[in-house]
Design an enzyme around this catalytic site. Structure first.
Site, PDB file in Angstrom:
ATOM      1  N   ALA A 126      44.856  42.091  27.502  1.00 30.64           N
ATOM      2  CA  ALA A 126      45.659  42.456  28.674  1.00 30.64           C
ATOM      3  C   ALA A 126      45.328  43.869  29.119  1.00 30.64           C
ATOM      4  O   ALA A 126      45.518  44.818  28.365  1.00 30.64           O
ATOM      5  CB  ALA A 126      47.150  42.348  28.364  1.00 30.64           C
ATOM      6  N   GLY A 127      44.822  43.972  30.361  1.00 30.16           N
ATOM      7  CA  GLY A 127      44.545  45.283  30.922  1.00 30.16           C
ATOM      8  C   GLY A 127      45.533  45.587  32.026  1.00 30.16           C
ATOM      9  O   GLY A 127      46.650  46.008  31.794  1.00 30.16           O
ATOM     10  N   SER A 128      45.117  45.306  33.261  1.00 31.51           N
ATOM     11  CA  SER A 128      45.995  45.565  34.397  1.00 31.51           C
ATOM     12  C   SER A 128      47.135  44.550  34.498  1.00 31.51           C
ATOM     13  O   SER A 128      48.130  44.807  35.174  1.00 31.51           O
ATOM     14  CB  SER A 128      45.176  45.527  35.697  1.00 31.51           C
ATOM     15  OG  SER A 128      44.184  46.532  35.689  1.00 31.51           O
ATOM     16  N   GLN A 150      50.190  59.346  41.017  1.00 29.89           N
ATOM     17  CA  GLN A 150      49.651  60.621  40.540  1.00 29.89           C
ATOM     18  C   GLN A 150      48.463  60.399  39.618  1.00 29.89           C
ATOM     19  O   GLN A 150      47.479  61.136  39.679  1.00 29.89           O
ATOM     20  CB  GLN A 150      50.739  61.427  39.826  1.00 29.89           C
ATOM     21  CG  GLN A 150      50.214  62.736  39.240  1.00 29.89           C
ATOM     22  CD  GLN A 150      51.299  63.722  38.921  1.00 29.89           C
ATOM     23  OE1 GLN A 150      51.964  64.246  39.808  1.00 29.89           O
ATOM     24  NE2 GLN A 150      51.495  63.993  37.640  1.00 29.89           N
ATOM     25  N   GLU A 151      48.554  59.388  38.755  1.00 26.83           N
ATOM     26  CA  GLU A 151      47.432  59.089  37.867  1.00 26.83           C
ATOM     27  C   GLU A 151      46.169  58.801  38.672  1.00 26.83           C
ATOM     28  O   GLU A 151      45.086  59.317  38.361  1.00 26.83           O
ATOM     29  CB  GLU A 151      47.769  57.890  36.979  1.00 26.83           C
ATOM     30  CG  GLU A 151      46.620  57.444  36.095  1.00 26.83           C
ATOM     31  CD  GLU A 151      46.977  56.265  35.203  1.00 26.83           C
ATOM     32  OE1 GLU A 151      46.061  55.711  34.564  1.00 26.83           O
ATOM     33  OE2 GLU A 151      48.165  55.891  35.149  1.00 26.83           O
ATOM     34  N   GLN A 158      10.879  63.792  53.997  1.00 27.67           N
ATOM     35  CA  GLN A 158      11.954  63.330  54.868  1.00 27.67           C
ATOM     36  C   GLN A 158      12.927  62.418  54.142  1.00 27.67           C
ATOM     37  O   GLN A 158      14.148  62.505  54.347  1.00 27.67           O
ATOM     38  CB  GLN A 158      11.373  62.592  56.078  1.00 27.67           C
ATOM     39  CG  GLN A 158      12.444  62.209  57.101  1.00 27.67           C
ATOM     40  CD  GLN A 158      11.886  61.399  58.254  1.00 27.67           C
ATOM     41  OE1 GLN A 158      11.363  60.307  58.036  1.00 27.67           O
ATOM     42  NE2 GLN A 158      11.978  61.944  59.465  1.00 27.67           N
ATOM     43  N   GLY A 213      42.673  53.501  34.970  1.00 27.55           N
ATOM     44  CA  GLY A 213      43.640  53.854  36.000  1.00 27.55           C
ATOM     45  C   GLY A 213      43.803  52.769  37.049  1.00 27.55           C
ATOM     46  O   GLY A 213      44.472  52.975  38.070  1.00 27.55           O
ATOM     47  N   GLY A 214      43.224  51.608  36.817  1.00 30.64           N
ATOM     48  CA  GLY A 214      43.211  50.522  37.793  1.00 30.64           C
ATOM     49  C   GLY A 214      41.817  50.380  38.372  1.00 30.64           C
ATOM     50  O   GLY A 214      41.266  51.330  38.951  1.00 30.64           O
TER      51      GLY A 214
END
Length: 380
Positions: free
Chosen positions: A131-133, A242-243, A280, A364-365
């Site tokens: 399980a992450g997000s 904020q994160e 260039q 952080g998502g």
């Protein structure tokens, strides 16, 4: 373009941070990278220098200001120095708000002085092997035993996992509640049944200890419930803006710094008897990156200003996070390419920035989660 969001006191603080990096971080950083962990002495030095707990009330040893611009300066300077291992941003900007806004007076007296002087290093344990997000997938659970909780489960990819003295654990306290049945429990170093796994071997940010955590019948006192029972979902969502802004601030600083060192490199490096900068294609590459950085910097500075005024919403924080981190990733790749074979050598800053920064679009998502948040806000 001249930045307009900082006052003289922020500029003075920037000088303080640079001095701290030169004195307490950079001379030791190579060894920390080899060790896979930073020294606790560096945390105490950061506390002594006033780099911890900006938003913590002065009565607990903090700075007594919620001006996010100080955090932005700290993130920018540590990023430019290539020193993400000393995770002061995680401590101040991600974990700090939980303690200042949710802790009881008794909890504040117990934890905040150490939080500010560097004797208490913190972590937040949300991610699990499965399980992450997806908070509904969290399996770590706590049973109510009257005067305490009994905590069982495991977490992974936990930054500061080895060093942490205080870990905010997201655990299921109401089994049938789904994401709305989660609470925040504070587990402290030395609690019986709390074990740390290996210090995980990452491709970048080697000195930032990242660990697996295990909880086997850990007795967590009722006094260590942080915030409301079954209120973790709301608490987590409240602090995510904020994160994500903190991550975005570091991302644009990294992209700008990579552009600076690459611009100097192509001026000096010759191919076929002429500097690369005369080609260039090289000029077009630099022009594109400079434009992308300038546009992104303008948006990020507006987000910083809005957040300092309490006006940044979750959608714009998500925009800042995914855009700035994806830009960082693109710029790192293009700058490495412009360095040629030297860019692949680990002693070159561009190589280290390439691997250190790759996590930015994930933690952080993820970028995909950020786009989903934005899309839902527009389309329902």
């Amino acid at each position: 373009m001249k930045r307009q969001i900082f006052a003289p006191e922020h500029d003075a603080f920037r000088a303080t941070v640079r001095s701290f990096l030169d004195r307490e971080v950079l001379p030791h950083y190579e060894q920390w990278e080899k060790d896979g962990i930073v020294s606790r002495d560096a945390w105490r030095a950061a506390g002594k220098q006033g780099l911890l707990g900006f938003a913590v009330p002065e009565e607990y040893g903090g700075g007594g200001t919620d001006d996010f611009r100080y955090s932005a300066v700290l993130a920018e300077e540590f990023t430019r120095a290539g020193a993400p291992g000393l995770a002061l941003g995680l401590h101040n900007d991600i974990i700090g708000p939980y303690l200042t806004s949710l802790a009881t007076d008794e909890q504040k007296r117990r934890w905040l002085p150490g939080f500010c002087d560097g004797s208490i290093i913190t972590a937040i344990a949300m991610t699990e092997p499965g399980a992450g997000s997806d908070l509904q997938g969290i399996r770590t659970h706590a049973e109510d035993r009257g005067d305490h909780w009994v905590l069982n489960g495991s977490k992974t990819f936990i930054s500061n996992g080895i060093l942490a003295d205080l870990v905010i654990v997201v655990a299921k306290t109401t089994p049938e509640g789904g994401a709305r049945g989660l609470s925040l429990l504070v587990v402290e170093r030395g609690m019986e049944g709390f074990e740390r796994g290996r210090n995980l071997d990452k491709i970048g940010q080697k000195s930032q200890d990242t660990a697996e955590l295990f909880f086997h019948d850990v007795k967590v006192p009722k006094a260590n419930l942080l915030g409301d029972l079954d209120g973790a979902f709301v608490h987590l969502m409240t602090n995510l803006a904020q994160e994500r802004l903190s991550i975005a601030v570091a991302a644009i600083a990294a992209a700008e710094h990579l552009l600076e060192i690459t611009t100097e490199y192509v001026k000096e490096r010759e191919a076929f008897g002429r500097p690369l900068a005369t080609k260039q294609h090289i000029r077009f590459e630099v022009a594109e990156m400079a434009t992308e950085c300038a546009v992104t910097r303008t948006f990020l500075d507006r987000c910083i200003e809005d957040h300092a005024n309490g006006e940044l919403d979750a959608v714009h924080a998500s925009m800042a996070k995914w855009w700035a981190t994806e830009l960082q990733k693109r710029v790192a790749d293009r700058c490495l390419q412009l360095h040629g074979g030297y860019g692949y050598m680990s002693e070159y800053p561009v190589a280290k920035a390439f691997t250190d920064g790759r996590i930015q679009t994930i933690y952080g998502g993820t970028t995909e989660i950020m786009k989903e948040i934005i899309g839902r806000s527009l389309l329902g």
